[in-house]
Scaffold this active site. Structure first.
Site, PDB file in Angstrom:
ATOM      1  N   CYS A 123       0.818  -1.224   0.000  1.00  0.00           N
ATOM      2  CA  CYS A 123       0.000   0.000   0.000  1.00  0.00           C
ATOM      3  C   CYS A 123       0.850   1.273   0.000  1.00  0.00           C
ATOM      4  O   CYS A 123       0.405   2.323  -0.439  1.00  0.00           O
ATOM      5  CB  CYS A 123      -0.941  -0.006   1.191  1.00  0.00           C
ATOM      6  SG  CYS A 123      -0.142  -0.448   2.738  1.00  0.00           S
TER       7      CYS A 123
ATOM      8  N   HIS B 104      -2.662   6.846   3.196  1.00  0.00           N
ATOM      9  CA  HIS B 104      -1.207   6.998   3.237  1.00  0.00           C
ATOM     10  C   HIS B 104      -0.803   8.228   2.422  1.00  0.00           C
ATOM     11  O   HIS B 104      -1.300   8.449   1.310  1.00  0.00           O
ATOM     12  CB  HIS B 104      -0.520   5.783   2.618  1.00  0.00           C
ATOM     13  CG  HIS B 104      -0.574   4.534   3.464  1.00  0.00           C
ATOM     14  ND1 HIS B 104      -1.099   4.495   4.730  1.00  0.00           N
ATOM     15  CD2 HIS B 104      -0.138   3.269   3.194  1.00  0.00           C
ATOM     16  CE1 HIS B 104      -0.990   3.262   5.211  1.00  0.00           C
ATOM     17  NE2 HIS B 104      -0.419   2.503   4.297  1.00  0.00           N
TER      18      HIS B 104
HETATM   19  P1  NAP Z   1      -5.710  -8.084   9.953  1.00  0.00           P
HETATM   20  O1  NAP Z   1      -6.666  -6.987  10.230  1.00  0.00           O
HETATM   21  O2  NAP Z   1      -4.770  -8.480  11.027  1.00  0.00           O
HETATM   22  O3  NAP Z   1      -6.552  -9.385   9.482  1.00  0.00           O
HETATM   23  C1  NAP Z   1      -5.931 -10.629   9.343  1.00  0.00           C
HETATM   24  C2  NAP Z   1      -6.885 -11.693   8.823  1.00  0.00           C
HETATM   25  O4  NAP Z   1      -6.133 -12.933   8.718  1.00  0.00           O
HETATM   26  C3  NAP Z   1      -8.060 -11.985   9.771  1.00  0.00           C
HETATM   27  O5  NAP Z   1      -9.180 -12.334   9.005  1.00  0.00           O
HETATM   28  C4  NAP Z   1      -7.567 -13.187  10.554  1.00  0.00           C
HETATM   29  O6  NAP Z   1      -8.616 -14.011  11.047  1.00  0.00           O
HETATM   30  C5  NAP Z   1      -6.797 -13.942   9.485  1.00  0.00           C
HETATM   31  N1  NAP Z   1      -5.817 -14.853  10.100  1.00  0.00           N
HETATM   32  C6  NAP Z   1      -4.922 -14.582  11.079  1.00  0.00           C
HETATM   33  N2  NAP Z   1      -4.232 -15.692  11.419  1.00  0.00           N
HETATM   34  C7  NAP Z   1      -4.710 -16.685  10.644  1.00  0.00           C
HETATM   35  C8  NAP Z   1      -4.440 -18.082  10.541  1.00  0.00           C
HETATM   36  N3  NAP Z   1      -3.522 -18.669  11.297  1.00  0.00           N
HETATM   37  N4  NAP Z   1      -5.128 -18.813   9.638  1.00  0.00           N
HETATM   38  C9  NAP Z   1      -6.065 -18.242   8.843  1.00  0.00           C
HETATM   39  N5  NAP Z   1      -6.393 -16.925   8.913  1.00  0.00           N
HETATM   40  C10 NAP Z   1      -5.716 -16.157   9.799  1.00  0.00           C
HETATM   41  O7  NAP Z   1      -4.786  -7.749   8.692  1.00  0.00           O
HETATM   42  P2  NAP Z   1      -5.093  -6.758   7.437  1.00  0.00           P
HETATM   43  O8  NAP Z   1      -4.605  -5.394   7.710  1.00  0.00           O
HETATM   44  O9  NAP Z   1      -6.504  -6.949   7.018  1.00  0.00           O
HETATM   45  O10 NAP Z   1      -4.112  -7.330   6.332  1.00  0.00           O
HETATM   46  C11 NAP Z   1      -4.411  -8.511   5.597  1.00  0.00           C
HETATM   47  C12 NAP Z   1      -3.345  -8.715   4.526  1.00  0.00           C
HETATM   48  O11 NAP Z   1      -3.373  -7.618   3.608  1.00  0.00           O
HETATM   49  C13 NAP Z   1      -1.931  -8.766   5.106  1.00  0.00           C
HETATM   50  O12 NAP Z   1      -1.177  -9.707   4.374  1.00  0.00           O
HETATM   51  C14 NAP Z   1      -1.409  -7.361   4.862  1.00  0.00           C
HETATM   52  O13 NAP Z   1      -0.013  -7.316   4.748  1.00  0.00           O
HETATM   53  C15 NAP Z   1      -2.079  -7.001   3.546  1.00  0.00           C
HETATM   54  N6  NAP Z   1      -2.295  -5.558   3.308  1.00  0.00           N
HETATM   55  C16 NAP Z   1      -2.870  -4.780   4.278  1.00  0.00           C
HETATM   56  C17 NAP Z   1      -3.088  -3.420   3.995  1.00  0.00           C
HETATM   57  C18 NAP Z   1      -3.733  -2.479   4.990  1.00  0.00           C
HETATM   58  O14 NAP Z   1      -3.811  -1.261   4.690  1.00  0.00           O
HETATM   59  N7  NAP Z   1      -4.200  -2.950   6.160  1.00  0.00           N
HETATM   60  C19 NAP Z   1      -2.724  -2.898   2.764  1.00  0.00           C
HETATM   61  C20 NAP Z   1      -2.155  -3.738   1.806  1.00  0.00           C
HETATM   62  C21 NAP Z   1      -1.959  -5.059   2.081  1.00  0.00           C
HETATM   63  P3  NAP Z   1      -9.178 -13.891  12.573  1.00  0.00           P
HETATM   64  O15 NAP Z   1     -10.034 -12.658  12.614  1.00  0.00           O
HETATM   65  O16 NAP Z   1      -9.964 -15.142  12.741  1.00  0.00           O
HETATM   66  O17 NAP Z   1      -7.990 -13.795  13.472  1.00  0.00           O
END
Ligand code: NAP
Length: 371
Positions: free
Chosen positions: A167, A262
Protein backbone atom coordinates in the site's frame (compact mmCIF):
# COMPACT_ATOMS: atom_id res chain seq x y z
CA UNK A 1 -25.73 -11.14 -15.78
CA UNK A 2 -25.29 -13.89 -13.19
CA UNK A 3 -22.73 -12.75 -10.63
CA UNK A 4 -19.49 -14.66 -10.08
CA UNK A 5 -19.39 -16.15 -6.55
CA UNK A 6 -16.22 -15.09 -4.72
CA UNK A 7 -14.60 -15.84 -1.39
CA UNK A 8 -12.49 -13.79 0.99
CA UNK A 9 -9.64 -15.38 2.96
CA UNK A 10 -8.98 -13.20 6.00
CA UNK A 11 -12.54 -11.88 5.75
CA UNK A 12 -12.62 -10.70 9.37
CA UNK A 13 -9.55 -8.41 9.14
CA UNK A 14 -9.19 -4.75 8.18
CA UNK A 15 -8.76 -5.54 4.49
CA UNK A 16 -11.29 -8.41 4.48
CA UNK A 17 -13.93 -6.06 5.89
CA UNK A 18 -13.22 -3.51 3.15
CA UNK A 19 -13.70 -6.26 0.56
CA UNK A 20 -17.09 -7.06 2.02
CA UNK A 21 -18.16 -3.41 2.10
CA UNK A 22 -16.86 -2.66 -1.42
CA UNK A 23 -18.31 -5.82 -2.99
CA UNK A 24 -21.79 -5.32 -1.49
CA UNK A 25 -23.24 -3.87 -4.71
CA UNK A 26 -20.65 -5.06 -7.18
CA UNK A 27 -22.10 -5.69 -10.64
CA UNK A 28 -19.94 -8.79 -11.38
CA UNK A 29 -18.91 -10.38 -8.07
CA UNK A 30 -20.89 -11.63 -5.08
CA UNK A 31 -19.34 -12.71 -1.74
CA UNK A 32 -20.60 -16.23 -0.97
CA UNK A 33 -17.62 -17.65 1.00
CA UNK A 34 -15.74 -16.16 3.95
CA UNK A 35 -12.78 -17.69 5.75
CA UNK A 36 -10.43 -16.63 8.53
CA UNK A 37 -8.39 -18.22 11.32
CA UNK A 38 -9.49 -21.32 13.26
CA UNK A 39 -10.47 -18.84 16.04
CA UNK A 40 -13.28 -17.50 13.85
CA UNK A 41 -14.16 -20.71 11.99
CA UNK A 42 -17.65 -22.05 12.67
CA UNK A 43 -19.00 -18.67 13.82
CA UNK A 44 -21.49 -16.59 11.89
CA UNK A 45 -19.54 -13.75 10.20
CA UNK A 46 -21.25 -10.97 12.19
CA UNK A 47 -20.41 -12.74 15.45
CA UNK A 48 -16.82 -13.48 14.36
CA UNK A 49 -16.16 -9.82 13.51
CA UNK A 50 -18.04 -8.49 16.52
CA UNK A 51 -16.79 -5.08 17.64
CA UNK A 52 -13.90 -5.21 15.18
CA UNK A 53 -16.09 -3.99 12.28
CA UNK A 54 -14.08 -1.05 10.96
CA UNK A 55 -14.79 -0.68 7.26
CA UNK A 56 -15.58 2.97 6.69
CA UNK A 57 -18.09 2.22 3.96
CA UNK A 58 -21.22 1.15 5.82
CA UNK A 59 -22.37 -0.98 8.71
CA UNK A 60 -22.10 -4.75 8.75
CA UNK A 61 -25.58 -6.15 8.15
CA UNK A 62 -26.73 -2.82 6.74
CA UNK A 63 -27.30 -2.03 3.10
CA UNK A 64 -23.59 -2.26 2.36
CA UNK A 65 -23.10 -5.86 3.45
CA UNK A 66 -26.47 -7.62 3.15
CA UNK A 67 -26.15 -11.43 3.07
CA UNK A 68 -22.55 -11.71 4.23
CA UNK A 69 -23.31 -11.00 7.89
CA UNK A 70 -25.03 -14.37 8.23
CA UNK A 71 -22.47 -16.53 6.34
CA UNK A 72 -20.61 -19.12 8.41
CA UNK A 73 -16.86 -18.43 8.59
CA UNK A 74 -14.68 -21.29 7.32
CA UNK A 75 -11.11 -22.10 8.35
CA UNK A 76 -8.95 -20.57 5.62
CA UNK A 77 -6.34 -23.31 6.15
CA UNK A 78 -8.83 -25.99 5.13
CA UNK A 79 -8.76 -25.85 1.32
CA UNK A 80 -11.14 -28.83 1.10
CA UNK A 81 -13.96 -26.58 2.44
CA UNK A 82 -13.31 -24.15 -0.42
CA UNK A 83 -13.24 -27.01 -2.92
CA UNK A 84 -16.63 -28.14 -1.62
CA UNK A 85 -17.92 -24.57 -2.10
CA UNK A 86 -16.64 -24.65 -5.70
CA UNK A 87 -18.58 -27.90 -6.26
CA UNK A 88 -21.74 -26.32 -4.80
CA UNK A 89 -21.33 -23.34 -7.17
CA UNK A 90 -20.65 -20.94 -4.28
CA UNK A 91 -17.04 -20.11 -5.17
CA UNK A 92 -15.13 -19.32 -8.36
CA UNK A 93 -12.04 -17.56 -6.96
CA UNK A 94 -10.76 -16.04 -3.70
CA UNK A 95 -9.38 -12.71 -2.59
CA UNK A 96 -6.58 -13.33 -0.10
CA UNK A 97 -6.35 -10.84 2.78
CA UNK A 98 -4.60 -13.13 5.25
CA UNK A 99 -2.18 -12.03 7.93
CA UNK A 100 0.01 -14.99 8.93
CA UNK A 101 3.68 -15.92 8.64
CA UNK A 102 4.82 -15.15 5.09
CA UNK A 103 5.79 -18.75 4.29
CA UNK A 104 2.44 -20.01 5.58
CA UNK A 105 0.54 -17.58 3.33
CA UNK A 106 2.74 -18.43 0.33
CA UNK A 107 2.07 -22.14 0.66
CA UNK A 108 -1.60 -21.70 1.47
CA UNK A 109 -2.17 -19.50 -1.60
CA UNK A 110 -0.35 -22.12 -3.68
CA UNK A 111 -2.58 -24.86 -2.28
CA UNK A 112 -5.69 -22.91 -3.36
CA UNK A 113 -4.25 -22.37 -6.84
CA UNK A 114 -3.25 -26.04 -7.12
CA UNK A 115 -6.81 -26.97 -6.15
CA UNK A 116 -8.05 -25.00 -9.17
CA UNK A 117 -9.09 -21.85 -7.27
CA UNK A 118 -7.54 -18.60 -8.57
CA UNK A 119 -6.12 -16.33 -5.84
CA UNK A 120 -6.13 -12.53 -6.11
CA UNK A 121 -3.95 -11.56 -3.20
CA UNK A 122 -3.15 -8.57 -1.03
CA UNK A 123 -0.47 -10.35 0.97
CA UNK A 124 3.22 -9.80 0.32
CA UNK A 125 4.04 -13.53 0.45
CA UNK A 126 3.99 -14.17 -3.32
CA UNK A 127 5.03 -10.71 -4.53
CA UNK A 128 8.57 -11.84 -5.30
CA UNK A 129 7.63 -15.23 -6.73
CA UNK A 130 9.18 -15.09 -10.22
CA UNK A 131 6.09 -16.05 -12.23
CA UNK A 132 3.48 -14.19 -10.13
CA UNK A 133 2.29 -10.85 -11.53
CA UNK A 134 2.30 -7.87 -9.11
CA UNK A 135 -0.40 -5.70 -10.63
CA UNK A 136 -1.46 -2.08 -10.46
CA UNK A 137 -4.20 -2.18 -13.07
CA UNK A 138 -3.37 1.27 -14.50
CA UNK A 139 0.37 0.64 -14.64
CA UNK A 140 1.24 -2.91 -15.70
CA UNK A 141 -1.95 -4.70 -16.84
CA UNK A 142 0.13 -6.60 -19.45
CA UNK A 143 1.92 -8.43 -16.59
CA UNK A 144 -1.29 -10.48 -16.18
CA UNK A 145 -0.28 -12.23 -19.37
CA UNK A 146 2.25 -14.32 -17.43
CA UNK A 147 -0.69 -16.32 -16.03
CA UNK A 148 -0.68 -19.01 -18.76
CA UNK A 149 3.10 -19.35 -18.22
CA UNK A 150 2.62 -19.59 -14.43
CA UNK A 151 -0.02 -22.31 -14.89
CA UNK A 152 2.30 -24.23 -17.19
CA UNK A 153 5.30 -23.80 -14.82
CA UNK A 154 3.29 -25.23 -11.91
CA UNK A 155 1.12 -27.73 -13.78
CA UNK A 156 -1.99 -25.86 -12.58
CA UNK A 157 -5.15 -26.18 -14.59
CA UNK A 158 -7.60 -23.46 -13.53
CA UNK A 159 -5.85 -21.95 -10.52
CA UNK A 160 -3.25 -19.16 -10.49
CA UNK A 161 -1.97 -16.42 -8.20
CA UNK A 162 -1.95 -12.69 -8.93
CA UNK A 163 -0.95 -10.15 -6.29
CA UNK A 164 -1.03 -6.42 -5.75
CA UNK A 165 1.90 -4.45 -4.36
CA UNK A 166 2.35 -2.82 -0.98
CA UNK A 167 0.00 0.00 0.00
CA UNK A 168 2.93 2.39 0.60
CA UNK A 169 3.73 2.74 -3.12
CA UNK A 170 0.18 3.26 -4.42
CA UNK A 171 0.15 7.00 -3.92
CA UNK A 172 3.21 7.72 -6.04
CA UNK A 173 3.38 4.80 -8.50
CA UNK A 174 0.59 6.00 -10.81
CA UNK A 175 1.91 9.60 -10.99
CA UNK A 176 5.38 8.17 -11.64
CA UNK A 177 4.08 5.81 -14.33
CA UNK A 178 2.20 8.63 -16.06
CA UNK A 179 5.48 10.56 -16.39
CA UNK A 180 7.43 7.52 -17.62
CA UNK A 181 4.75 6.71 -20.15
CA UNK A 182 4.88 10.27 -21.45
CA UNK A 183 8.53 9.64 -22.32
CA UNK A 184 10.32 11.17 -19.32
CA UNK A 185 13.02 9.01 -17.74
CA UNK A 186 13.09 9.20 -13.93
CA UNK A 187 16.50 8.41 -12.45
CA UNK A 188 16.21 8.92 -8.70
CA UNK A 189 13.42 9.25 -6.14
CA UNK A 190 13.45 10.08 -2.46
CA UNK A 191 10.13 9.32 -0.80
CA UNK A 192 8.97 9.81 2.79
CA UNK A 193 5.72 8.05 3.57
CA UNK A 194 3.30 8.98 6.37
CA UNK A 195 1.29 5.79 6.78
CA UNK A 196 -2.08 5.33 8.46
CA UNK A 197 -2.56 3.00 11.41
CA UNK A 198 -5.14 0.87 9.56
CA UNK A 199 -2.19 -0.29 7.45
CA UNK A 200 -1.07 -2.37 10.42
CA UNK A 201 -4.31 -4.40 10.54
CA UNK A 202 -6.44 -4.85 13.66
CA UNK A 203 -5.75 -4.13 16.51
CA UNK A 204 -2.56 -2.80 14.92
CA UNK A 205 -0.26 -0.29 16.61
CA UNK A 206 -0.78 0.10 20.39
CA UNK A 207 -2.54 3.41 21.16
CA UNK A 208 0.20 4.38 23.63
CA UNK A 209 2.72 4.21 20.79
CA UNK A 210 0.79 6.16 18.17
CA UNK A 211 -1.39 8.83 19.86
CA UNK A 212 0.55 12.12 20.06
CA UNK A 213 3.41 10.43 18.25
CA UNK A 214 5.09 9.27 15.01
CA UNK A 215 6.82 5.91 14.75
CA UNK A 216 9.70 6.18 12.23
CA UNK A 217 9.83 2.45 11.49
CA UNK A 218 7.50 -0.06 9.81
CA UNK A 219 9.13 -3.47 9.50
CA UNK A 220 10.01 -4.37 5.89
CA UNK A 221 8.16 -1.35 4.49
CA UNK A 222 11.14 0.63 3.21
CA UNK A 223 12.47 -2.40 1.32
CA UNK A 224 9.04 -2.96 -0.26
CA UNK A 225 8.73 0.73 -1.15
CA UNK A 226 12.14 0.72 -2.80
CA UNK A 227 12.05 -2.63 -4.60
CA UNK A 228 8.46 -3.44 -5.60
CA UNK A 229 8.31 -0.63 -8.23
CA UNK A 230 11.19 -2.33 -10.05
CA UNK A 231 9.18 -5.54 -10.58
CA UNK A 232 6.11 -3.52 -11.60
CA UNK A 233 8.18 -1.58 -14.15
CA UNK A 234 9.91 -4.79 -15.29
CA UNK A 235 8.94 -7.17 -18.07
CA UNK A 236 8.17 -10.82 -18.75
CA UNK A 237 11.29 -12.66 -19.90
CA UNK A 238 10.84 -16.36 -20.61
CA UNK A 239 9.16 -18.01 -17.62
CA UNK A 240 9.34 -15.12 -15.16
CA UNK A 241 9.77 -11.39 -14.63
CA UNK A 242 12.95 -9.36 -15.05
CA UNK A 243 13.06 -6.24 -12.89
CA UNK A 244 13.60 -2.78 -14.31
CA UNK A 245 17.05 -1.34 -13.59
CA UNK A 246 15.66 1.89 -12.11
CA UNK A 247 14.72 4.38 -10.89
CA UNK A 248 16.80 4.25 -7.71
CA UNK A 249 14.47 4.83 -4.76
CA UNK A 250 15.33 5.81 -1.19
CA UNK A 251 12.43 5.56 1.28
CA UNK A 252 11.64 6.68 4.82
CA UNK A 253 8.45 4.99 6.07
CA UNK A 254 6.68 6.41 9.12
CA UNK A 255 3.54 5.37 11.00
CA UNK A 256 1.42 8.44 11.83
CA UNK A 257 -1.78 8.91 13.87
CA UNK A 258 -4.14 8.91 10.86
CA UNK A 259 -6.79 6.18 10.64
CA UNK A 260 -6.96 5.72 6.84
CA UNK A 261 -4.91 7.19 3.98
CA UNK A 262 -1.21 7.00 3.24
CA UNK A 263 0.67 10.16 2.28
CA UNK A 264 3.92 10.19 0.28
CA UNK A 265 6.26 13.21 0.02
CA UNK A 266 8.27 12.63 -3.13
CA UNK A 267 11.32 14.32 -4.70
CA UNK A 268 12.30 13.08 -8.12
CA UNK A 269 15.10 13.56 -10.58
CA UNK A 270 14.50 13.23 -14.31
CA UNK A 271 17.02 12.18 -16.96
CA UNK A 272 18.29 14.67 -19.54
CA UNK A 273 14.76 15.52 -20.73
CA UNK A 274 12.89 17.44 -18.03
CA UNK A 275 9.22 18.42 -18.23
CA UNK A 276 7.94 21.78 -16.99
CA UNK A 277 5.51 21.96 -14.08
CA UNK A 278 2.69 22.75 -16.52
CA UNK A 279 3.64 19.69 -18.62
CA UNK A 280 3.60 17.44 -15.52
CA UNK A 281 0.15 18.76 -14.60
CA UNK A 282 -1.08 18.17 -18.13
CA UNK A 283 0.26 14.59 -18.08
CA UNK A 284 -1.32 13.81 -14.72
CA UNK A 285 -4.67 15.41 -15.50
CA UNK A 286 -5.04 13.62 -18.82
CA UNK A 287 -3.70 10.24 -17.63
CA UNK A 288 -6.05 7.34 -18.38
CA UNK A 289 -5.17 3.67 -18.70
CA UNK A 290 -6.73 0.30 -19.57
CA UNK A 291 -9.13 0.17 -16.56
CA UNK A 292 -10.60 3.51 -17.65
CA UNK A 293 -10.76 2.44 -21.32
CA UNK A 294 -12.54 -0.79 -20.30
CA UNK A 295 -14.73 1.19 -17.87
CA UNK A 296 -14.09 -1.40 -15.14
CA UNK A 297 -16.57 -0.96 -12.24
CA UNK A 298 -13.93 -0.22 -9.57
CA UNK A 299 -11.74 1.98 -11.79
CA UNK A 300 -11.58 5.66 -10.86
CA UNK A 301 -12.78 7.88 -13.69
CA UNK A 302 -9.72 10.08 -13.21
CA UNK A 303 -6.85 8.11 -11.63
CA UNK A 304 -4.79 11.20 -10.67
CA UNK A 305 -6.50 14.27 -9.21
CA UNK A 306 -4.45 17.47 -8.87
CA UNK A 307 -5.12 19.72 -5.86
CA UNK A 308 -4.04 23.31 -6.39
CA UNK A 309 -4.61 24.47 -2.79
CA UNK A 310 -1.31 25.05 -0.96
CA UNK A 311 -2.28 22.73 1.91
CA UNK A 312 -3.64 19.71 -0.03
CA UNK A 313 -3.77 16.76 -0.44
CA UNK A 314 -4.67 15.66 3.08
CA UNK A 315 -5.67 12.10 4.07
CA UNK A 316 -8.94 13.03 5.80
CA UNK A 317 -10.10 15.28 2.96
CA UNK A 318 -8.78 13.42 -0.08
CA UNK A 319 -8.55 9.67 0.65
CA UNK A 320 -12.15 8.94 -0.41
CA UNK A 321 -11.98 10.58 -3.85
CA UNK A 322 -13.64 8.51 -6.58
CA UNK A 323 -14.65 5.54 -4.36
CA UNK A 324 -11.28 5.77 -2.57
CA UNK A 325 -9.56 4.68 -5.79
CA UNK A 326 -8.07 7.95 -7.07
CA UNK A 327 -4.66 9.28 -6.07
CA UNK A 328 -4.68 12.97 -5.05
CA UNK A 329 -1.49 14.95 -5.72
CA UNK A 330 -0.51 18.48 -4.86
CA UNK A 331 2.30 20.79 -3.79
CA UNK A 332 4.06 20.20 -7.12
CA UNK A 333 7.05 22.52 -7.06
CA UNK A 334 10.74 22.66 -7.95
CA UNK A 335 13.15 20.75 -5.72
CA UNK A 336 16.43 22.36 -4.64
CA UNK A 337 18.28 19.04 -4.82
CA UNK A 338 16.43 16.96 -7.48
CA UNK A 339 14.10 18.41 -10.15
CA UNK A 340 10.57 18.40 -8.68
CA UNK A 341 8.74 17.45 -5.52
CA UNK A 342 5.11 16.72 -4.73
CA UNK A 343 2.80 15.20 -2.13
CA UNK A 344 0.41 12.33 -2.91
CA UNK A 345 -2.39 10.68 -0.90
CA UNK A 346 -4.20 7.38 -1.46
CA UNK A 347 -6.59 5.28 0.62
CA UNK A 348 -4.52 2.39 1.97
CA UNK A 349 -7.27 -0.15 2.66
CA UNK A 350 -9.16 0.73 -0.56
CA UNK A 351 -6.79 1.74 -3.40
CA UNK A 352 -3.90 0.15 -1.52
CA UNK A 353 -5.70 -3.07 -0.57
CA UNK A 354 -9.29 -4.25 -1.17
CA UNK A 355 -10.25 -1.78 -3.91
CA UNK A 356 -6.97 -2.45 -5.73
CA UNK A 357 -7.58 -6.22 -5.40
CA UNK A 358 -11.11 -5.89 -6.80
CA UNK A 359 -9.84 -3.77 -9.70
CA UNK A 360 -7.20 -6.42 -10.42
CA UNK A 361 -9.89 -9.12 -10.43
CA UNK A 362 -11.98 -7.02 -12.83
CA UNK A 363 -8.95 -6.63 -15.08
CA UNK A 364 -8.28 -10.39 -14.96
CA UNK A 365 -11.91 -11.07 -15.85
CA UNK A 366 -11.82 -8.57 -18.72
CA UNK A 367 -8.66 -10.25 -20.00
CA UNK A 368 -10.39 -13.66 -19.88
CA UNK A 369 -8.43 -15.14 -16.97
CA UNK A 370 -11.32 -15.22 -14.46
CA UNK A 371 -14.92 -16.35 -14.64
P1 NAP B 1 -5.71 -8.08 9.95
O1 NAP B 1 -6.67 -6.99 10.23
O2 NAP B 1 -4.77 -8.48 11.03
O3 NAP B 1 -6.55 -9.39 9.48
C1 NAP B 1 -5.93 -10.63 9.34
C2 NAP B 1 -6.89 -11.69 8.82
O4 NAP B 1 -6.13 -12.93 8.72
C3 NAP B 1 -8.06 -11.99 9.77
O5 NAP B 1 -9.18 -12.33 9.01
C4 NAP B 1 -7.57 -13.19 10.55
O6 NAP B 1 -8.62 -14.01 11.05
C5 NAP B 1 -6.80 -13.94 9.49
N1 NAP B 1 -5.82 -14.85 10.10
C6 NAP B 1 -4.92 -14.58 11.08
N2 NAP B 1 -4.23 -15.69 11.42
C7 NAP B 1 -4.71 -16.68 10.64
C8 NAP B 1 -4.44 -18.08 10.54
N3 NAP B 1 -3.52 -18.67 11.30
N4 NAP B 1 -5.13 -18.81 9.64
C9 NAP B 1 -6.07 -18.24 8.84
N5 NAP B 1 -6.39 -16.92 8.91
C10 NAP B 1 -5.72 -16.16 9.80
O7 NAP B 1 -4.79 -7.75 8.69
P2 NAP B 1 -5.09 -6.76 7.44
O8 NAP B 1 -4.60 -5.39 7.71
O9 NAP B 1 -6.50 -6.95 7.02
O10 NAP B 1 -4.11 -7.33 6.33
C11 NAP B 1 -4.41 -8.51 5.60
C12 NAP B 1 -3.34 -8.71 4.53
O11 NAP B 1 -3.37 -7.62 3.61
C13 NAP B 1 -1.93 -8.77 5.11
O12 NAP B 1 -1.18 -9.71 4.37
C14 NAP B 1 -1.41 -7.36 4.86
O13 NAP B 1 -0.01 -7.32 4.75
C15 NAP B 1 -2.08 -7.00 3.55
N6 NAP B 1 -2.30 -5.56 3.31
C16 NAP B 1 -2.87 -4.78 4.28
C17 NAP B 1 -3.09 -3.42 4.00
C18 NAP B 1 -3.73 -2.48 4.99
O14 NAP B 1 -3.81 -1.26 4.69
N7 NAP B 1 -4.20 -2.95 6.16
C19 NAP B 1 -2.72 -2.90 2.76
C20 NAP B 1 -2.16 -3.74 1.81
C21 NAP B 1 -1.96 -5.06 2.08
P3 NAP B 1 -9.18 -13.89 12.57
O15 NAP B 1 -10.03 -12.66 12.61
O16 NAP B 1 -9.96 -15.14 12.74
O17 NAP B 1 -7.99 -13.80 13.47
Amino acid sequence: MEKIPVGILGATGMVGQQYIALLANHPWFEVRYVAASPRSAGKVYQEAVGGRWNATRGDLGGPNSPAVASLTVEDANDVSRAMAAVKRGDLAFVFSALEMEKDEIKHLEERYAAAGIPVVSNASANRWTGDVPMLIAEVNPDHADIIPIQKKNRGWDKGFIAVKPNCSIQSYMTPLWALLQAGYEVQRIIVSTLQAISGAGYPGVPSLDIIDNIVPFIGGEEEKTEQEPLKILGSITGNSFTNAAGPAISAHCNRVPVIDGHTACVSLEFGAKKPSIDEIKRIWTSFKALPQELDLPMAPKQPIIIREEPNRPQPRKDRDKDKGMAVSVGRLRPCNVFDFRFVAVSHNTVRGAAGGGILNAELLKAKGYLG
